[in-house]
Write a protein that holds these residues in place. Structure first.
Motif: not given
Ligand code: GTP
Ligand code: MG
Length: 238
Positions: A19-40
């Protein structure tokens, strides 16, 4: 490649990330997105990729302060002009980040921090009234911040940020305390950058478990106070 990257520190957030990533894409379609996955140990990395994000994975859990510095380090190394940060748990509405990024882009400030505890047009005073020990902790924190920063700051543990390239080297340096956001604010003010605390609305954590309940909240307040005292002492020595 965009001139802006938004990063999301995440530890076992497969439930909330879509939901967070889809919402980001909708609100800020032009930005690059990085997830820092901390040993999940869940599907955080796979879910992030499936929803269009870059993923930086640590082999083991290194803690939030390492995740934050790594996000800013990524922005610095890839020479982004602007960088945003939101939490993975759905508490930070991407529409609010869009406002913060606009302020930094318009050169109104170098760093914009989203805050529950300041008011403005459309953001009523006292719209978030924490109860019990949290309320006490927040009051203590507010006083200590005013002392150390020599300016008022209400929501010192907020993780909703928009910054320009001037702030990146400061924020990419490893954090030493358990209160990285407080440390970040001290660095920003000490460097003379223009800092704005901007009223925003935040949501409740969407799902999963908070890493901040009961005893941990008390430890956080103590950690923050220790960070502030250490910063004051270090300044006194200089
Ligand atoms: N990289 C990294 N991220 C973490 C770690 N612990 C928490 N996070 C992330 O940091 C963000 C904030 O964590 P939360 O548990 O929501 O902490 P909080 O928002 O202060 O507490 P709540 O108000 O209870 O939600 C979320 O995006 C988490 O996934 C960690 O060890 N490493
Ligand atoms: Mg949270």
């Amino acid at each position: 490649m965009s001139d802006t990257v938004v990063f999301i520190p995440a530890w076992n957030e497969e439930q909330n990330l879509p939901a967070v990533l889809d919402d980001l894409r909708r609100e800020l379609p032009d930005v690059d997105v990085l997830v820092v996955d901390d040993g999940s140990t869940d599907g955080t990395a796979a879910v992030a990729r499936a929803h269009g994000a870059e993923v930086l994975s640590f082999g083991e859990n290194r803690g939030l302060k390492a995740g934050i510095a790594a996000g800013y380090q990524w922005a610095l190394e890839h020479e982004y002009a602007f960088c945003g940060r939101v939490d993975a748990d759905g508490q930070h509405p991407p529409a609010e980040l869009r406002r913060l990024l606009a302020m930094v882009r318009n050169d109104e400030c170098d760093v914009a921090v989203g805050s529950r505890f300041v008011s403005g047009p459309g953001y009523a005073p006292y719209r978030y009234m924490p109860e019990g020990p949290r309320r006490f902790g927040i009051a203590v924190l507010r006083r200590s911040m005013a002392l150390v920063l020599r300016r008022p700051f209400g929501d010192a543990t907020s993780g909703l940020y928009a910054v320009n390239a001037k702030a990146l080297p400061l924020l990419a340096r490893p954090f030493e305390s358990g209160a990285p956001e407080v440390e970040a604010l001290i660095r920003i003010v000490d460097a003379g950058l223009r800092l704005e605390e901007v009223p925003v609305n935040m949501a409740e954590r969407a799902g999963g478990e908070s890493k901040l309940r009961g005893k941990k909240a008390v430890v956080l307040v103590l950690t923050v106070t220790a960070t502030l005292l250490a910063a004051k002492t270090a300044r006194g020595r200089r």
